[in-house]
Design an enzyme around this catalytic site. Structure first.
Site, PDB file in Angstrom:
ATOM      1  N   THR A 118     -28.589 -12.488  48.765  1.00 26.16           N
ATOM      2  CA  THR A 118     -27.883 -13.098  49.900  1.00 26.16           C
ATOM      3  C   THR A 118     -26.756 -13.956  49.337  1.00 26.16           C
ATOM      4  OG1 THR A 118     -29.606 -14.810  49.986  1.00 26.16           O
ATOM      5  CG2 THR A 118     -29.787 -12.973  51.552  1.00 26.16           C
ATOM      6  N   LYS A 172     -34.689 -12.604  44.151  1.00 24.35           N
ATOM      7  CA  LYS A 172     -33.474 -13.152  44.718  1.00 24.35           C
ATOM      8  C   LYS A 172     -33.774 -14.584  45.154  1.00 24.35           C
ATOM      9  CE  LYS A 172     -32.449 -13.758  48.512  1.00 24.35           C
ATOM     10  NZ  LYS A 172     -32.464 -14.986  49.384  1.00 24.35           N
ATOM     11  N   THR A 194     -40.951 -19.531  47.279  1.00 26.47           N
ATOM     12  CA  THR A 194     -39.609 -19.934  47.704  1.00 26.47           C
ATOM     13  C   THR A 194     -38.495 -18.960  47.387  1.00 26.47           C
ATOM     14  OG1 THR A 194     -39.375 -21.305  45.726  1.00 26.47           O
ATOM     15  CG2 THR A 194     -40.158 -22.370  47.700  1.00 26.47           C
ATOM     16  N   GLU A 217     -27.154 -22.751  44.835  1.00 25.81           N
ATOM     17  CA  GLU A 217     -25.894 -22.719  45.573  1.00 25.81           C
ATOM     18  C   GLU A 217     -25.016 -23.917  45.209  1.00 25.81           C
ATOM     19  OE1 GLU A 217     -27.691 -20.391  49.455  1.00 25.81           O
ATOM     20  OE2 GLU A 217     -27.620 -22.567  49.431  1.00 25.81           O
ATOM     21  N   ASN A 224     -23.453 -23.651  52.645  1.00 22.10           N
ATOM     22  CA  ASN A 224     -24.451 -23.676  53.701  1.00 22.10           C
ATOM     23  C   ASN A 224     -23.896 -24.039  55.072  1.00 22.10           C
ATOM     24  OD1 ASN A 224     -27.334 -23.129  52.610  1.00 22.10           O
ATOM     25  ND2 ASN A 224     -26.312 -24.313  51.019  1.00 22.10           N
TER      26      ASN A 224
END
Length: 387
Positions: free
Chosen positions: A141, A163, A174, A252, A382
């Protein structure tokens, strides 16, 4: 480097179109799984957990871009429909297929897209490195790179793919991870070893403190290689920890990996709990991003972590670059700050990994946790996730 396709009789493939992906693995073997502890368990988690109760699967189908989470009864029907697509081609029972999803929560799957792409993916199944990488990329993703890891112990092969980059917190797994081995173990034996391996790998990482609705780790064994359980566990732990560290490195917006190691706690569980608390602290993570050796924040976290602490602790910073130790700087000794923040800041500015080692001087317990810094880029990624 081994790939999942180096496991005999395993075939896979995947595609990625924009934010959406679809991957398939054909693999007959005993299976064990570990699943999210989130109260809003996504339909694919519910379906897969039910399907693997008999301890055997023949295939896995995964989609990315849509989590099929918080989607009610229709979500369950869609997850089962995905299993049916693969079961029909393999001429096997639907209950022998595992399904997983990852992506945006609260949106129904586009089953027309999945069904049309499934035909393409299934026809392209193969056992090459390229097929393994196609599957790894199909489940991504916000990941910036595919995550793979492997090892070989006494002829036993263990290879995995996962992933994960955000919504990572130590409460089971998680992320999505699929691990394959040619070892000969029952599903109960696999479950025991997987639970232990997860404890010391995926359960030691935190990117942002959020636990997903879709977390899943599956371990499939084809049963061709005999190996002692202890040796197998060490190999499995190494593969799982390798994958877990890749996740935090790809956190991220991350610019630095953060490791916290606690030594000489009263017992191991306290050391693990304390380390997880520190790597999960936004104040610690932002300090690492800013190369600020603000050790007071670490002390504060330990104070509320719910573990036994000792004011006469030692705290040391280690900076690494490309895996090489740059320098070690003692910040606190016997509970007293040493005034070495200037040197520590320079080390942090040069490092791509920052380790804090805390000696509590209370017992023999030790534990660690991995995380990453918290940057401006995390907020941007995000804030634009569903756009």
């Amino acid at each position: 480097m081994l790939y999942i396709t180096d496991i005999n009789r395993l075939r896979c493939n995947g595609i990625k179109v924009g934010k959406n992906g679809l991957g398939v693995v054909v693999c007959s073997g005993n299976v064990a799984g570990v699943f999210t502890q989130n109260a809003f368990r996504a339909p694919p988690v519910v379906v897969t957990e039910e399907h693997i109760k008999k301890g055997w699967i023949e295939g896995i189908i995964v989609n990315s871009g849509n989590a099929n989470a918080f989607t009610g009864k229709q979500g369950i029907r869609n997850a089962k429909r995905m299993c049916e697509l693969l079961a029909r081609e393999l001429k096997t029972d639907v209950e022998r297929i595992a399904v997983a999803s990852t992506g945006v929560i609260g949106v129904q799957l586009d089953m027309d897209w999945i069904e049309s792409k499934f035909v393409e993916v299934y026809k392209g199944l193969g056992s090459s490195k390229d097929h393994a990488m196609a599957f790894a990329k199909s489940i991504m993703t916000t990941d910036s790179f595919p995550k793979i890891a492997s090892c070989e112990v006494d002829g036993c092969k263990i290879a995995g793919v996962c992933k994960g980059a955000g919504m990572i917190h130590p409460n089971m797994a998680t992320m999505l991870a699929f691990i394959f081995t040619n070892a000969d173990f029952s599903s109960e034996e696999l479950k025991e070893t997987l639970k232990t391996a997860v404890k010391y790998s995926f359960n030691t990482i935190s990117v942002d403190g959020d636990t997903s609705t879709n977390d899943m780790v599956l371990l499939v064994a084809t049963g061709e290689s005999r190996i002692g359980k202890d040796k197998f566990l060490e190999g499995l732990k190494s593969v799982c920890l390798n994958l877990a560290k890749q996740i935090v490195r790809d956190g991220e917006g991350a610019t630095k990996v953060l490791k916290v190691e606690i030594l000489n706690a009263r017992e191991e569980d306290q050391a693990l709990k304390g380390a997880r608390a520190v790597v999960s602290s936004n104040l610690v993570k932002t300090a690492v991003f800013g190369c600020d050796p603000n050790w007071g924040r670490i002390i504060a976290v330990l104070g509320y972590a719910g573990i036994e602490v000792n004011e006469e602790l030692d705290l040391t910073l280690r900076g690494y670059r490309n895996g090489e130790l740059l320098r070690e700087v003692r910040l606190v000794e016997n509970g007293v700050g040493l005034g070495n923040e200037g040197v520590a800041r320079m080390v942090m500015e040069s490092a791509d990994e920052v380790h804090f080692v805390i000696d509590l001087k209370l017992g023999n317990g030790k534990g660690y946790a991995y995380g990453c810094d918290l940057s401006y880029e995390y907020v941007r990624i995000n804030s634009e996730y569903t756009s």
